[in-house]
Design an enzyme around this catalytic site. Structure first.
Site, short mmCIF file in Angstrom:
data_model
loop_
_atom_site.label_atom_id
_atom_site.label_comp_id
_atom_site.label_asym_id
_atom_site.label_seq_id
_atom_site.Cartn_x
_atom_site.Cartn_y
_atom_site.Cartn_z
CG ASP A 7 -2.04 0.92 1.22
OD1 ASP A 7 -2.29 1.53 0.16
OD2 ASP A 7 -2.69 1.08 2.26
CG ASP A 9 -1.48 7.73 0.75
OD1 ASP A 9 -0.35 8.07 0.35
OD2 ASP A 9 -2.53 8.06 0.17
CG ASP A 17 -6.60 13.68 9.82
OD1 ASP A 17 -6.35 12.47 10.03
OD2 ASP A 17 -6.45 14.58 10.68
CB THR A 50 -2.04 3.52 -3.92
OG1 THR A 50 -2.52 4.61 -3.14
CG2 THR A 50 -1.60 4.02 -5.28
CD GLN A 52 -3.45 8.06 -4.31
OE1 GLN A 52 -3.62 9.26 -4.12
NE2 GLN A 52 -2.86 7.28 -3.39
CB SER A 53 -11.06 8.17 -3.95
OG SER A 53 -10.84 8.71 -2.67
NE ARG A 100 -13.22 3.65 -2.65
CZ ARG A 100 -12.37 4.53 -2.15
NH1 ARG A 100 -11.39 4.99 -2.90
NH2 ARG A 100 -12.49 4.96 -0.91
#
Length: 194
Positions: A7, A9, A17, A50, A52-53, A100
């Site tokens: 992963d 982040d 956050d 990862t 990345q929305s 996702r």
């Protein structure tokens, strides 16, 4: 081929956050880049999977994400490390895509690209969704006590999968806990020599 899926982040870099939306906001976790270098030196090929929305939500664009990853690759190179590819899901949650996480799509893409059976692939991350996606795809799963799982650090016995199952009952069985990416690298490299 020894292939590892990480992963991003909370595993390789500090979580936020909100979102890591610019190169200035990307900050490697202490020892993480060096852990990747040690894994590479041990013959492991490392890729990232990862979500990345922020792209799908319109919070940053692909040019910004590419600049973030360029910084990441430069910092990895400084310590003699390499991430071979970044597989990403740019979709927002409401898009209901197959890539996702916790859906296994990114992991299936990795398996197809590298031509390896996912049962031989280790996957490590700090988020439950990463571990669940990896397990669904058939990978060997590892939870790192950083980022989203930092609250579990210090609450487990030494590598105790039973303790982890009690604290996180929705975690796939057989998941190995590790304090961070460096501890995981130590464990994986020790397994390679036995």
């Amino acid at each position: 081929m020894k292939l590892l899926i990480l992963d991003r982040d909370g595993t390789l870099n500090r979580s936020r956050d909100d979102y890591v939306a610019s190169p200035d906001e990307w900050e490697a976790l202490p020892g993480a880049l060096e852990a990747v270098a040690r894994l590479n030196q041990g013959g492991w090929r490392v890729v990232l999977a990862t979500n990345q929305s922020g792209i799908g939500r319109g919070l940053f664009d692909m040019a910004s994400l590419n600049a973030i990853h360029a910084k990441m690759h430069r910092q990895l190179a400084v310590v003699g490390a390499r991430v071979e590819a970044v597989f990403l899901c740019p979709h927002a949650p409401e898009d209901a895509c197959a890539c996702r996480k916790p859906a296994p799509g990114l992991f299936m893409q990795v398996g197809a690209r590298f031509g390896v059976p996912l049962a031989s692939v280790h996957a490590a991350g700090n988020a439950m969704r990463h571990v669940r996606a990896a397990a669904t795809a058939g990978c060997q799963t590892h939870l790192l006590m950083t980022g989203k799982s930092e609250h579990l650090r210090g609450r487990l016995g030494q590598g105790s999968e039973a303790d982890l199952a009690a604290l996180a009952p929705d975690l796939p069985s057989g998941t190995h806990p590790h304090d961070d990416l460096a501890a995981f690298a130590d464990w994986l490299l020790a397994q390679s020599t036995t």
